[in-house]
Write a protein that holds these residues in place. Structure first.
Motif, PDB file in Angstrom:
ATOM      1  N   GLY A 161     -11.709  42.881  21.131  1.00 43.64           N
ATOM      2  CA  GLY A 161     -12.659  43.870  21.645  1.00 43.64           C
ATOM      3  C   GLY A 161     -14.045  43.270  21.812  1.00 43.64           C
ATOM      4  O   GLY A 161     -14.690  43.436  22.848  1.00 43.64           O
ATOM      5  N   GLY A 162     -14.491  42.536  20.781  1.00 44.58           N
ATOM      6  CA  GLY A 162     -15.828  41.948  20.812  1.00 44.58           C
ATOM      7  C   GLY A 162     -15.972  40.963  21.959  1.00 44.58           C
ATOM      8  O   GLY A 162     -16.965  40.983  22.692  1.00 44.58           O
ATOM      9  N   MET A 163     -14.957  40.115  22.150  1.00 43.51           N
ATOM     10  CA  MET A 163     -15.102  39.104  23.201  1.00 43.51           C
ATOM     11  C   MET A 163     -15.054  39.735  24.593  1.00 43.51           C
ATOM     12  O   MET A 163     -15.743  39.286  25.500  1.00 43.51           O
ATOM     13  CB  MET A 163     -14.107  37.947  23.032  1.00 43.51           C
ATOM     14  CG  MET A 163     -12.720  38.138  23.571  1.00 43.51           C
ATOM     15  SD  MET A 163     -11.639  36.715  23.175  1.00 43.51           S
ATOM     16  CE  MET A 163     -12.070  35.565  24.463  1.00 43.51           C
ATOM     17  N   ILE A 164     -14.250  40.802  24.747  1.00 43.88           N
ATOM     18  CA  ILE A 164     -14.206  41.468  26.053  1.00 43.88           C
ATOM     19  C   ILE A 164     -15.562  42.103  26.361  1.00 43.88           C
ATOM     20  O   ILE A 164     -16.101  41.955  27.463  1.00 43.88           O
ATOM     21  CB  ILE A 164     -13.078  42.530  26.099  1.00 43.88           C
ATOM     22  CG1 ILE A 164     -11.718  41.850  26.009  1.00 43.88           C
ATOM     23  CG2 ILE A 164     -13.159  43.349  27.380  1.00 43.88           C
ATOM     24  CD1 ILE A 164     -10.557  42.813  25.898  1.00 43.88           C
ATOM     25  N   LEU A 165     -16.136  42.784  25.358  1.00 38.94           N
ATOM     26  CA  LEU A 165     -17.445  43.413  25.572  1.00 38.94           C
ATOM     27  C   LEU A 165     -18.495  42.366  25.931  1.00 38.94           C
ATOM     28  O   LEU A 165     -19.299  42.549  26.852  1.00 38.94           O
ATOM     29  CB  LEU A 165     -17.877  44.183  24.325  1.00 38.94           C
ATOM     30  CG  LEU A 165     -17.132  45.490  24.051  1.00 38.94           C
ATOM     31  CD1 LEU A 165     -17.595  46.093  22.740  1.00 38.94           C
ATOM     32  CD2 LEU A 165     -17.350  46.476  25.189  1.00 38.94           C
ATOM     33  N   LEU A 166     -18.458  41.224  25.217  1.00 34.39           N
ATOM     34  CA  LEU A 166     -19.429  40.163  25.477  1.00 34.39           C
ATOM     35  C   LEU A 166     -19.258  39.618  26.902  1.00 34.39           C
ATOM     36  O   LEU A 166     -20.234  39.466  27.643  1.00 34.39           O
ATOM     37  CB  LEU A 166     -19.258  39.027  24.466  1.00 34.39           C
ATOM     38  CG  LEU A 166     -20.218  37.868  24.680  1.00 34.39           C
ATOM     39  CD1 LEU A 166     -21.547  38.147  24.003  1.00 34.39           C
ATOM     40  CD2 LEU A 166     -19.648  36.553  24.185  1.00 34.39           C
ATOM     41  N   MET A 167     -17.998  39.358  27.271  1.00 32.79           N
ATOM     42  CA  MET A 167     -17.765  38.786  28.598  1.00 32.79           C
ATOM     43  C   MET A 167     -18.181  39.757  29.700  1.00 32.79           C
ATOM     44  O   MET A 167     -18.795  39.357  30.686  1.00 32.79           O
ATOM     45  CB  MET A 167     -16.292  38.383  28.745  1.00 32.79           C
ATOM     46  CG  MET A 167     -15.941  37.153  27.919  1.00 32.79           C
ATOM     47  SD  MET A 167     -14.327  36.459  28.287  1.00 32.79           S
ATOM     48  CE  MET A 167     -13.256  37.664  27.559  1.00 32.79           C
ATOM     49  N   ASN A 168     -17.847  41.047  29.509  1.00 34.13           N
ATOM     50  CA  ASN A 168     -18.257  42.038  30.511  1.00 34.13           C
ATOM     51  C   ASN A 168     -19.779  42.085  30.644  1.00 34.13           C
ATOM     52  O   ASN A 168     -20.315  42.212  31.738  1.00 34.13           O
ATOM     53  CB  ASN A 168     -17.741  43.433  30.133  1.00 34.13           C
ATOM     54  CG  ASN A 168     -16.256  43.574  30.402  1.00 34.13           C
ATOM     55  OD1 ASN A 168     -15.661  42.713  31.048  1.00 34.13           O
ATOM     56  ND2 ASN A 168     -15.666  44.633  29.919  1.00 34.13           N
ATOM     57  N   ALA A 169     -20.472  41.949  29.476  1.00 32.74           N
ATOM     58  CA  ALA A 169     -21.930  42.017  29.505  1.00 32.74           C
ATOM     59  C   ALA A 169     -22.521  40.782  30.174  1.00 32.74           C
ATOM     60  O   ALA A 169     -23.517  40.862  30.901  1.00 32.74           O
ATOM     61  CB  ALA A 169     -22.465  42.143  28.073  1.00 32.74           C
ATOM     62  N   LEU A 170     -21.883  39.619  29.936  1.00 33.28           N
ATOM     63  CA  LEU A 170     -22.408  38.378  30.507  1.00 33.28           C
ATOM     64  C   LEU A 170     -22.114  38.255  31.993  1.00 33.28           C
ATOM     65  O   LEU A 170     -22.791  37.526  32.710  1.00 33.28           O
ATOM     66  CB  LEU A 170     -21.801  37.165  29.785  1.00 33.28           C
ATOM     67  CG  LEU A 170     -22.282  36.895  28.362  1.00 33.28           C
ATOM     68  CD1 LEU A 170     -21.518  35.723  27.778  1.00 33.28           C
ATOM     69  CD2 LEU A 170     -23.774  36.599  28.358  1.00 33.28           C
ATOM     70  N   ALA A 171     -21.077  38.958  32.457  1.00 36.29           N
ATOM     71  CA  ALA A 171     -20.610  38.784  33.839  1.00 36.29           C
ATOM     72  C   ALA A 171     -21.748  38.930  34.839  1.00 36.29           C
ATOM     73  O   ALA A 171     -21.802  38.228  35.844  1.00 36.29           O
ATOM     74  CB  ALA A 171     -19.495  39.769  34.143  1.00 36.29           C
ATOM     75  N   GLY A 172     -22.697  39.843  34.555  1.00 32.86           N
ATOM     76  CA  GLY A 172     -23.799  40.051  35.474  1.00 32.86           C
ATOM     77  C   GLY A 172     -24.773  38.886  35.522  1.00 32.86           C
ATOM     78  O   GLY A 172     -25.197  38.463  36.588  1.00 32.86           O
ATOM     79  N   SER A 173     -25.095  38.336  34.327  1.00 29.88           N
ATOM     80  CA  SER A 173     -26.169  37.351  34.270  1.00 29.88           C
ATOM     81  C   SER A 173     -25.679  35.916  34.465  1.00 29.88           C
ATOM     82  O   SER A 173     -26.379  35.093  35.051  1.00 29.88           O
ATOM     83  CB  SER A 173     -26.926  37.478  32.946  1.00 29.88           C
ATOM     84  OG  SER A 173     -26.001  37.560  31.883  1.00 29.88           O
TER      85      SER A 173
END
Lengths: 326, 339
Positions: B95-107
């Motif tokens: 869960g943590g890594m998916i949330l992180l990756m989704n958040a980073l996808a933009g930047s």
């Protein structure tokens, strides 16, 4: 000038609303001064129960806003014993006069609910019926028979009574059996429809993935996968994608989760064309019906089955709730 | 190969001797292998599709997660500890890594870079959780059973809270970039199987050919004696939990691209499967000795059983768990120790 006009209009409107509210409240207060409603539901451990918790809190927010003399207390439990304890607390500490309960287990909670009813609490039981129905005033449930019957009828019609089907089942429970019997019952009338096998995948994406992989190894010609749950359908789709199988024409889930309904609405996956509704929203309906009936001093019908409906591209919009977690 | 054949004596102060005896043939050591071979024969007899390459690769790939976790678990159990939290930990890391990756996808521009960062995060998070267990157990002097029972609840509850009771799903672009980590293959063998193999070899070398491995075994067979022999017991224990945490991180890195989502049912009961794989593979539950090869076979054996059950319908589905139970007990019997 216009500012003043708007201000006055707002005042008039406001007064009107306030008056209407006073009249309405007066009417309600006549039936029951205040209603203290307790809601006891399973904790969010998977998609469906997550939806239950969300809809229960949604009902609390909306109804408390609409009825200032209504107080709703929502409690979630992660097992039958915990739920029984919470029930005692609701009755003795919170002093509820109405209860909406989604029991973990029918048998284990019948006595605790009976105790609450003896203290003059109005009881609405949701989804799983108690073993002794005299412990409940009303019973509201989703339609598990239709959950199995609707996909079976849909498949039989769409594939002209001729198809090879593999099926997934949930966790061995009466609920799962009802769905399975309804599904196989309809398909028995079609000699050319073969259910190749049905295995338990525990309403779990990972298990559904594994079971489907093995079905794909075992059966070379499959037309339809009845995944019997939208979470499981997710795992099924991944397994089909991995095996690059083209013989499978359709995957039928169940429950109407928002991602599946969205897929149907957008037509974004050719394998997902239809679904059957079994929304956790029924807890919302149950709370709303109970609260409103109690505020008026009415009784609910003894049994109320919330119908399951076939969801297709045409009506998918009515079943799409983007804010719900499920 | 591990120094197994000597019966689990309480004190093993002579390290040279077991190695000498290690070459002696002992039929019980091959119990898991015999069990697995028998299952393979039964599977092929029941359904010829069982012995196809694709099916075997399916089974090995899905074993990879539990297998990799079992190798870390093997170290913890040999040192006399236990970790009940691995399934919940995997779910929370996922869960943590998916949330992180989704958040980073933009930047961050390229999806591949995002996925790399996500993987690194998963390994660090796993290692961090493992070390936290280790600290609570060694410095906090709390029983490992209690510490990890506590975190079992904590990890899963936090994930459920993050997911709002539903599922956390990876963005589509990232899913496409990440997919090959599970679905891709190298020389016809899926990536997770290669990783599983690499972790197994590394685990076997670490356990049998390094000082750390010997210390782990020494602590498990008698902690007091190990302490007197100037082994830094706390540090070694801390590292075994850290190692298991990293293994859970690796398993999660392979798991996430399969479904591209984490939900409160992710990793449910993985701890029991991992512990069962270790014990079925011939590691002593009391600690002191164990085998990486046996653990790998144990993990494969467990998933072969359910694969065979899925490929046939001779037994009522209601009895699946009973068949699994019988096979586990039978294999454990084959590799039992002499009293």
């Amino acid at each position: 000038m216009s500012e003043v006009a708007r201000y006055t209009r707002r005042m008039v409107l406001g007064t009107g609303l306030a008056m209407a509210a006073t009249v309405a409240l007066g009417g309600i207060a006549f039936a029951a001064d205040t209603v203290k409603l307790g809601v006891s539901i399973p904790a969010a451990t998977h998609g469906f129960t997550g939806g239950i918790v969300w809809w229960a809190n949604q009902a609390k927010a909306e109804l408390e806003k609409a009825h200032p003399n209504l107080k709703i207390t929502v409690k979630t439990a992660s097992g039958a014993p915990e739920q029984a304890n919470q029930l005692q607390d609701l009755v003795t500490v919170t002093k509820i006069d109405s209860l909406v309960i989604f029991p973990f287990e029918s048998a284990a909670l019948t006595q605790p609910v009976m105790q609450a009813k003896k203290k003059n609490v109005y009881v609405t039981v949701v989804d799983r019926g108690l073993t002794d129905t005299s412990a409940q005033d009303a019973y509201i449930a989703g339609d598990n028979t239709a959950f199995g019957r609707i996909p079976a009828e849909y498949i039989a019609k769409k594939y002209n009574g001729k198809a090879n089907i593999v099926a997934l089942r949930g966790i061995p429970t009466t609920l799962d059996n009802e769905r399975w019997e309804a599904f196989t019952g309809v398909l028995k009338q079609y000699p050319d429809i073969k259910i190749l096998d049905g295995k338990y995948a525990n309403w779990n994406r990972d298990d559904a993935f594994k079971v489907t992989q093995d079905f794909l190894t075992r059966f070379k010609d499959i037309d339809v996968v009845w995944a019997a749950d939208d979470d499981m359908a997710f795992g099924v789709l991944k397994a089909i994608e991995q095996a690059k199988r083209t013989d499978i024409k359709e995957v039928f889930g169940g429950a109407g989760s928002k991602t599946m309904v969205k897929t149907i609405l957008d037509g974004s996956n050719p394998l997902i064309r239809a679904d059957v509704s079994y929304s956790p929203k029924f807890i919302y309906d149950a709370i709303k019906m109970t609260a409103e009936a109690r505020l008026k001093g009415d009784k609910l019908p003894a049994t109320y089955i919330i119908p399951s409906a076939l969801i297709t591209k045409e009506n998918a919009k009515e079943f799409y709730f983007p804010d719900s977690p499920y | 190969m591990p120094s197994a054949p000597t019966p689990a004596t309480e004190v093993r102060n002579d390290r040279a001797e077991p190695r000498k005896n290690g070459r002696r043939f002992d039929p019980h050591r091959f119990g898991p292998v015999v069990g697995l071979l028998l299952l393979l024969i039964v599977g092929t007899a029941l359904n010829p599709d069982f012995a196809t390459w694709d099916n075997l690769m399916n089974v090995l790939t899905r074993t990879a997660f539990i297998g990799i976790i079992s190798i870390g678990m093997c170290f913890v159990i040999i040192s006399g500890g236990i970790d009940l939290s691995v399934g919940s930990m995997a779910a929370l890391i996922a869960g943590g890594m998916i949330l992180l990756m989704n958040a980073l996808a933009g930047s961050v521009g390229s999806p591949v870079a995002v996925v790399m960062l996500g993987m690194l995060f998963a390994l660090l998070l796993g290692g961090g959780f493992g070390l936290a267990h280790g600290y609570l157990i060694t410095r906090g002097r709390i029983e490992p059973f209690i510490v990890t029972l506590g975190t079992l609840g904590i990890f899963r509850a936090v994930l459920t809270w993050l997911a709002d009771g539903g599922a956390i799903t990876l963005d589509n672009d990232l899913s496409d970039a990440y997919g090959p980590v599970y679905y891709g293959s190298l020389l016809g063998i899926p990536v997770p199987v290669w990783v599983f193999l690499a972790v197994s070899v590394a685990g076997a070398v670490l356990l049998n050919r390094t000082a750390f491995g010997r210390y782990v075994q020494a602590i498990g067979s008698n902690e007091q004696v190990a302490r007197f022999a100037a082994v830094d017991v706390d540090r070694v224990k801390l590292l075994t939990y850290g190692l298991l945490g990293v293994c859970v991180g690796v398993a999660t890195v392979l798991y996430v691209p399969r479904l591209g989502s984490a939900s409160p049912t992710t990793g449910l009961l993985w701890e029991l499967e991992a512990i069962a794989a270790v014990i079925v593979g011939g590691t002593s539950f009391k600690g002191g000795e164990g085998r990486i090869a046996g653990t790998v076979i144990g993990a494969v054996l467990l998933s072969v059983i359910s694969n065979i059950l899925n490929l046939t319908s001779i037994i009522s589905v209601y009895l699946n768990a009973a068949v699994q139970g019988c096979v586990i007990i039978a294999v454990a019997f084959l590799q039992r120790r002499r009293p």
